[in-house]
Structure formats: structure tokens, C-alpha cells
Design a protein around this motif. Structure first.
Motif, PDB file in Angstrom:
ATOM      1  N   TRP A   1       0.808  -1.221   0.000  1.00 13.97           N
ATOM      2  CA  TRP A   1       0.000   0.000   0.000  1.00 13.97           C
ATOM      3  C   TRP A   1       0.837   1.266   0.000  1.00 13.97           C
ATOM      4  O   TRP A   1       0.330   2.357  -0.268  1.00 13.97           O
ATOM      5  N   MET A   2       2.117   1.157   0.313  1.00 17.73           N
ATOM      6  CA  MET A   2       2.974   2.337   0.411  1.00 17.73           C
ATOM      7  C   MET A   2       3.167   2.976  -0.963  1.00 17.73           C
ATOM      8  O   MET A   2       3.137   2.304  -1.990  1.00 17.73           O
ATOM      9  N   THR A   3       3.379   4.278  -0.960  1.00 18.69           N
ATOM     10  CA  THR A   3       3.664   5.013  -2.194  1.00 18.69           C
ATOM     11  C   THR A   3       5.137   5.403  -2.205  1.00 18.69           C
ATOM     12  O   THR A   3       5.797   5.366  -1.165  1.00 18.69           O
ATOM     13  N   PRO A   4       5.662   5.789  -3.365  1.00 16.26           N
ATOM     14  CA  PRO A   4       7.055   6.244  -3.398  1.00 16.26           C
ATOM     15  C   PRO A   4       7.317   7.408  -2.443  1.00 16.26           C
ATOM     16  O   PRO A   4       8.366   7.465  -1.797  1.00 16.26           O
ATOM     17  N   ARG A   5       6.362   8.319  -2.299  1.00 17.11           N
ATOM     18  CA  ARG A   5       6.542   9.449  -1.388  1.00 17.11           C
ATOM     19  C   ARG A   5       6.628   8.964   0.055  1.00 17.11           C
ATOM     20  O   ARG A   5       7.460   9.427   0.832  1.00 17.11           O
ATOM     21  N   TYR A   6       5.765   8.028   0.426  1.00 13.27           N
ATOM     22  CA  TYR A   6       5.809   7.465   1.782  1.00 13.27           C
ATOM     23  C   TYR A   6       7.148   6.776   2.018  1.00 13.27           C
ATOM     24  O   TYR A   6       7.757   6.912   3.071  1.00 13.27           O
TER      25      TYR A   6
END
Length: 114
Positions: free
Chosen positions: A53-58
Motif C-alpha cells: 500500500w505504500m507510495t514512493p513518497r511514503y
């Protein structure tokens, strides 16, 4: 004060609306900055195990990565995929979360050695 505001509304509606909109946007970004800073200051949210679920920004915030380091880890320009989830991004590239985690561990080790 009310008469001053009334005067501004009667004579400078557009200017007053622009000011209120700019002030609201400034407040929104300030609140967002404080929330993100507090969230990622907590050690429990740093260097978390990777999840789909993580994004590159996270990922960049959690692992304290620069844009160049994030590009090295993901193999693509991170600004072009800021809202995509890692599971979708990695599926397109044919990479597993474990491989991505090992790339992150190498970057962390390199940073620690410097």
C-alpha cells in the motif's frame, strides 16, 4: 474592524476573495507540514517494513531518501509515479518487495558508512 471589512468587501471584492483564498491555502499547507513532520518524527514510522500500500513518497519519508536515492531504488523517476502503490509499481517492473527491501538496505548501509 467591521466597517473596514465591510469597506473592503464593497470596494475590493476580488482582492479580498483572493486574499482569503491565499490565506486558506497557506493554512492548509502549514497544517499538512506539521502533520507529516509529527508523523515521521515518530521512530515507529521510520524504516518500516515494506508493504504494497505504500507510495514512493511514503517510502522517501519513511527511509529519509533523497530524490536521487529514490530513483536508484525504484529504477524510475519518482515524480512521475508519486501516487501509485508499490505493489502496482513493482508488478509492472517484475520486482518483489523483498528485492526492493534489499535495495533500500544497501542504500541505508551506504549512507551509514559515509
Amino acid at each position: 474592524m467591521t466597517s473596514g471589512l465591510k469597506n473592503l468587501w464593497q470596494n475590493h471584492k476580488l482582492l479580498l476573495l483572493a486574499f482569503v483564498l491565499a490565506a486558506a491555502a497557506t493554512l492548509m499547507f502549514a497544517v499538512r507540514l506539521v502533520v507529516v513532520t509529527i508523523y515521521f518524527s515518530n521512530p515507529a514510522h521510520q524504516n518500516q517494513p515494506l508493504e504494497g500500500w505504500m507510495t514512493p513518497r511514503y517510502l522517501a519519508y519513511s527511509y529519509d531518501l533523497t530524490a536521487d536515492e529514490l530513483e536508484q531504488v525504484l529504477g524510475i523517476d519518482p515524480s512521475s509515479v508519486s501516487r501509485i502503490h508499490l505493489k502496482n509499481l513493482l508488478k509492472d517492473q517484475g520486482i518483489t518487495l523483498q528485492e526492493l527491501q534489499s535495495r533500500l538496505d544497501r542504500i541505508k548501509a551506504r549512507k551509514a558508512a559515509e
